[in-house]
Design a protein around this motif. Sequence first.
Motif, short mmCIF file in Angstrom:
data_model
loop_
_atom_site.label_atom_id
_atom_site.label_comp_id
_atom_site.label_asym_id
_atom_site.label_seq_id
_atom_site.Cartn_x
_atom_site.Cartn_y
_atom_site.Cartn_z
N ASN A 241 0.93 -1.39 -0.18
CA ASN A 241 0.10 0.26 -0.20
C ASN A 241 0.44 1.77 0.02
O ASN A 241 0.53 2.10 0.33
CB ASN A 241 -1.12 -0.54 1.18
CG ASN A 241 -2.22 -0.63 1.17
OD1 ASN A 241 -2.37 -1.91 -0.64
ND2 ASN A 241 -2.67 -1.46 2.77
N ALA A 242 2.46 0.98 -0.39
CA ALA A 242 3.12 2.28 -0.76
C ALA A 242 3.45 2.29 -1.85
O ALA A 242 3.87 1.08 -2.20
CB ALA A 242 4.10 2.54 0.89
N MET A 243 3.41 3.21 -2.58
CA MET A 243 3.98 3.31 -3.53
C MET A 243 4.80 4.52 -4.14
O MET A 243 5.28 5.45 -3.53
CB MET A 243 2.71 4.24 -4.72
CG MET A 243 1.86 2.75 -5.02
SD MET A 243 1.87 1.41 -5.71
CE MET A 243 2.00 2.25 -7.62
N MET A 244 5.97 4.21 -5.32
CA MET A 244 7.17 5.43 -5.46
C MET A 244 6.51 5.89 -7.09
O MET A 244 6.66 4.75 -7.54
CB MET A 244 8.26 5.03 -5.50
CG MET A 244 9.12 5.51 -6.35
SD MET A 244 9.85 6.47 -4.58
CE MET A 244 10.11 6.63 -3.60
N TYR A 245 6.62 6.56 -7.16
CA TYR A 245 6.03 7.37 -8.98
C TYR A 245 6.67 7.40 -9.21
O TYR A 245 7.79 8.80 -8.05
CB TYR A 245 4.92 7.95 -8.67
CG TYR A 245 3.43 7.43 -8.15
CD1 TYR A 245 2.28 7.07 -8.54
CD2 TYR A 245 2.93 7.41 -6.64
CE1 TYR A 245 1.29 6.13 -8.86
CE2 TYR A 245 1.41 6.88 -6.47
CZ TYR A 245 1.11 5.89 -7.20
OH TYR A 245 0.22 5.34 -7.15
N ASN A 279 -6.68 0.36 -1.49
CA ASN A 279 -5.38 0.06 -1.17
C ASN A 279 -4.18 1.20 -1.42
O ASN A 279 -2.74 0.93 -2.16
CB ASN A 279 -4.57 -1.30 -2.15
CG ASN A 279 -4.83 -1.14 -3.47
OD1 ASN A 279 -5.10 0.38 -4.02
ND2 ASN A 279 -5.36 -1.74 -3.88
N LEU A 280 -4.00 2.31 -1.18
CA LEU A 280 -2.75 3.34 -1.04
C LEU A 280 -2.82 3.84 0.44
O LEU A 280 -4.07 4.76 0.56
CB LEU A 280 -3.01 4.46 -2.00
CG LEU A 280 -2.04 5.40 -2.34
CD1 LEU A 280 -0.40 3.82 -2.48
CD2 LEU A 280 -1.71 6.05 -3.12
N GLU A 281 -1.71 3.90 1.67
CA GLU A 281 -1.89 4.33 2.23
C GLU A 281 -0.45 5.84 2.09
O GLU A 281 -0.60 6.70 2.72
CB GLU A 281 -0.94 3.90 3.77
CG GLU A 281 -2.13 2.44 4.01
CD GLU A 281 -1.41 1.67 4.51
OE1 GLU A 281 -0.31 1.79 4.91
OE2 GLU A 281 -2.05 0.50 4.41
N LYS A 282 0.77 5.39 1.34
CA LYS A 282 1.67 6.27 1.35
C LYS A 282 2.11 6.55 -0.10
O LYS A 282 2.24 5.65 -0.61
CB LYS A 282 2.66 6.30 2.20
CG LYS A 282 3.35 5.16 2.75
CD LYS A 282 4.28 4.97 3.93
CE LYS A 282 3.93 4.75 4.99
NZ LYS A 282 4.87 5.08 6.00
N ALA A 283 2.84 7.72 -0.69
CA ALA A 283 4.07 7.83 -2.05
C ALA A 283 4.63 8.58 -1.90
O ALA A 283 3.99 10.21 -0.73
CB ALA A 283 2.41 8.43 -2.77
N GLU A 303 -1.21 9.97 2.94
CA GLU A 303 -0.19 10.08 3.33
C GLU A 303 1.71 10.50 2.07
O GLU A 303 1.27 9.54 1.41
CB GLU A 303 0.35 9.25 4.83
CG GLU A 303 1.74 10.15 5.18
CD GLU A 303 2.97 9.36 6.21
OE1 GLU A 303 3.28 9.60 7.19
OE2 GLU A 303 2.07 8.14 6.47
N PHE A 304 1.74 11.32 1.69
CA PHE A 304 2.21 12.17 1.06
C PHE A 304 3.88 12.41 1.59
O PHE A 304 4.11 12.90 2.24
CB PHE A 304 1.95 12.71 0.15
CG PHE A 304 0.98 12.39 -0.98
CD1 PHE A 304 1.38 12.24 -2.32
CD2 PHE A 304 -0.18 12.44 -0.43
CE1 PHE A 304 0.18 11.29 -2.99
CE2 PHE A 304 -1.45 12.71 -1.11
CZ PHE A 304 -0.53 11.84 -2.72
N ALA A 305 5.02 11.91 1.06
CA ALA A 305 6.58 12.62 1.56
C ALA A 305 6.24 14.11 0.49
O ALA A 305 6.59 13.47 -0.72
CB ALA A 305 7.31 11.53 1.62
N THR A 306 7.29 14.77 0.48
CA THR A 306 7.31 15.80 -0.04
C THR A 306 9.09 15.83 -0.19
O THR A 306 9.86 16.16 0.30
CB THR A 306 6.53 16.90 0.35
OG1 THR A 306 7.07 16.91 1.18
CG2 THR A 306 5.57 16.92 0.41
N ALA A 307 9.19 16.86 -1.83
CA ALA A 307 10.57 17.11 -1.95
C ALA A 307 10.63 18.43 -1.93
O ALA A 307 10.20 19.06 -3.59
CB ALA A 307 11.29 16.52 -2.48
N CYS A 308 9.93 19.55 -1.18
CA CYS A 308 9.83 20.98 -1.87
C CYS A 308 10.54 22.26 -2.11
O CYS A 308 10.72 23.45 -2.71
CB CYS A 308 8.42 21.50 -1.37
SG CYS A 308 6.56 20.58 -2.32
N SER A 309 11.89 21.15 -1.90
CA SER A 309 13.10 21.56 -2.88
C SER A 309 12.96 21.71 -4.27
O SER A 309 13.69 22.12 -4.98
CB SER A 309 14.39 21.97 -2.19
OG SER A 309 14.13 20.36 -2.19
#
Length: 363
Positions: A241-245, A279-283, A303-309
Amino acid sequence: MESSSSALEELTLESVKAEIYSRNNPTLTPVDIELHAEVVFRILELKKKHNAVILGHNYMEPLVFGLSEQGEQGDSLALSMSAAQAESDFIIFNGVRFMAETAKVLNPSKRVLIADKSAGCSLADDFGAEDVRILKEKYPGVPVMIYINSYADAKAECDVCCTSANAEQIAMDMPGDELIFVPDLFFAQNLERVLDGKKKILYPGKQNNAKGAVCEVHEKFSKEDIIAIRESFGISEENPNAMMYVHWECKPEVLQEADYYGSTTQIRNDIARRVEGGNLEKAFIASECELTSNLMEEFPSVEFATACSVRCNHMAKISLNKIKPILEAIDSGADLSQWEVVLSDSTIKKASKPIEKMLSLSS
Ligand code: 13P
Ligand code: SF4
């Protein structure tokens, strides 16, 4: 995504403010909303009065993105299609200049306006018509497919255009065993791998000394970054349930680390499908960071991780305070030349062929 524009029946400053608060975008604090609601209200008021269409690319910051109706937001392909069908006299393009040019080519009788004409793109800026001609001389008779991230004069030299949503399909639909792809060197290598054994992809720098280009934003992601994010954020094979796009413009070794790759709208649609199926918890999305800001709003359960730089400085030039004067000028009948995209009739005629061909091949 629900937009400020579509959700408002009666347009008042209060209704605009209430709608923005109701979107619960985690990247918008009350400070942002209170500071900007008035300018959003004025833009929407004038948009309605003059029946303008405002197209918004997925990389627009949330308050700018929200100015567009749901059907007028999207990736390069979706926005090209919307531009082609727009009936309004004025198309305000919230994206970068090559996108606004494509809109003009597809709908030349409309006035296409962009808040900052200097909003470029490293792919389009570093590769021109002459670079296409050099490659055509090296590989006579081989069809040329050009990525939409290019200017109209470069497109005019090519056989077909593509976006990140349809490159694979269009490449296969082109005649012959070989195809030249320009200008994105990473995208070309990604396509070469995906189409291995089906179609030979030729590109700048591959057994030739021709010049290509890369996206200055997506090139920032390394394989090591992706591995580190997987570890720290728990995007692993043990968690389905965790995805790398990853976007197609990333380096080949980064794309190979993806659980899913595609265009910005294809990534959005995959998230929507998974959320619907529970079926998606984090990405994490290896792309421009405002895409994630908009998806955080649309999919609050993820829940999204971010790379806002990792921000595209060109896309970032399109701000509320630069959009409002366009509408004020339309309203007062003032000169629009500082925002208007102008192309010669012959460029429009020549560039429309590869773009129309792409649209006719896109299913
Ligand atoms: P999309 O067509 O996937 O939205 O990509 C456009 C772009 O510029 C990506 O950097
Ligand atoms: Fe161009 Fe890269 Fe910006 Fe997209 S993110 S507009 S490819 S510079």
